[in-house]
Design a protein around this motif. Structure first.
Motif, mmCIF file in Angstrom:
data_model
loop_
_atom_site.group_PDB
_atom_site.id
_atom_site.type_symbol
_atom_site.label_atom_id
_atom_site.label_comp_id
_atom_site.label_asym_id
_atom_site.label_seq_id
_atom_site.Cartn_x
_atom_site.Cartn_y
_atom_site.Cartn_z
ATOM 1 N N ARG A 1 -4.295 3.239 -0.919
ATOM 2 C CA ARG A 1 -4.507 1.805 -0.991
ATOM 3 C C ARG A 1 -3.947 1.254 -2.302
ATOM 4 O O ARG A 1 -3.871 1.964 -3.303
ATOM 5 C CB ARG A 1 -6.009 1.479 -0.914
ATOM 6 N N ALA B 1 0.274 2.265 -5.355
ATOM 7 C CA ALA B 1 -0.807 2.742 -4.496
ATOM 8 C C ALA B 1 -1.615 3.817 -5.219
ATOM 9 O O ALA B 1 -1.072 4.623 -5.977
ATOM 10 C CB ALA B 1 -0.245 3.292 -3.195
ATOM 11 N N HIS C 1 0.834 -1.199 0.000
ATOM 12 C CA HIS C 1 0.000 0.000 0.000
ATOM 13 C C HIS C 1 0.872 1.254 0.000
ATOM 14 O O HIS C 1 2.031 1.225 -0.401
ATOM 15 C CB HIS C 1 -0.930 -0.024 1.207
#
Length: 248
Positions: free
Chosen positions: A73, A68, A16
């Protein structure tokens, strides 16, 4: 990159925001390695690289990585161009859009010619559709600078990255883990460079649980396709590495 015994391997320390990646190079078929060499993030929130690259010339290649999203995320894919034997690294392109809730990750790429690339992505929905996952193909006609959606050869596979090669007869072969019952490994073939795909081929369907897949694929000179993956069945409580040998 054109050295006959050269191999490149990517690695990472996360998935992430904040993830960092690097690569190693071997010139003796993986007996020894040079590196690590850092992959920059180019102001992205994180770079999570698996080994996926296409060689363009003796001193130039393209590396495909997961990254990411803007929300931190995991969930997007982009590519880097390595030139001057890896001494120069440039951001090349983003592939597909960013799904705010779901993701597109884990590219598996092939080169049809010097300018025509195809990459297969592991995709998953978000929100109420988190269990819905599919594989989609994107293609580039300018050596990876721009991309467009080509097809979705596998739908509702419940989350598993693909592997893809072009066979000796010109067809494309896509393999992936199937995480619905009956659990196992499956494949599809395309005769028109990924635009349309034939029926799903069950390579095996005897897994005990859905924790399987992540294939790699190659074709031997005799035409046999070797698919390597991790697996779990009733006789073996721990996951293990398995292979299927198959002549499409």
């Amino acid at each position: 990159c054109a050295h006959p015994d050269c191999a490149l391997m990517c690695a990472r320390n996360g998935l992430h925001g904040g993830a960092q990646s690097w690569f190693y190079v071997s010139y003796d078929r993986c007996h020894s390695w040079e590196g690590p060499y850092s992959l920059p993030d180019f102001n992205n929130r994180g770079v999570s690289a698996r080994t996926d690259y296409l060689v363009k010339s003796a001193d130039e290649c393209t590396i495909f990585v997961s990254g990411a999203k803007e929300n931190g995320r995991e969930g997007c894919v982009f590519s880097y161009r390595l030139s001057d034997g890896g001494a120069k690294i440039d951001f090349l392109s983003a592939i597909g859009d960013q799904n705010p809730d779901g993701f597109r990750i884990m590219p598996a790429s092939i080169k049809l010619d010097d300018n025509r690339y195809i990459t297969a992505l592991r995709c998953q929905g978000g929100g109420d559709n988190r269990t819905y996952a599919w594989i989609e193909l994107h293609t580039s006609d300018d050596a990876g600078k721009t991309w467009r959606l080509l097809s979705k050869p596998a739908t509702d596979v419940r989350g598993n990255p693909p592997a893809m090669i072009q066979l000796q007869d010109g067809r494309l072969c896509l393999v992936y883990g199937y995480r619905h019952e009956p659990y196992g490994m499956r494949a599809r073939l395309s005769e028109d460079e990924g635009i349309t795909w034939g029926d799903e081929i069950i390579l095996r369907d005897d897994a005990e649980i859905r924790d399987l897949g992540y294939p790699r694929i190659m074709q031997r000179p005799d035409g046999t396709v070797v698919v390597i993956y991790y697996y779990n069945d009733a006789a073996q409580p721990e996951r293990y590495i398995a292979s299927t040998h198959w002549k499409p």
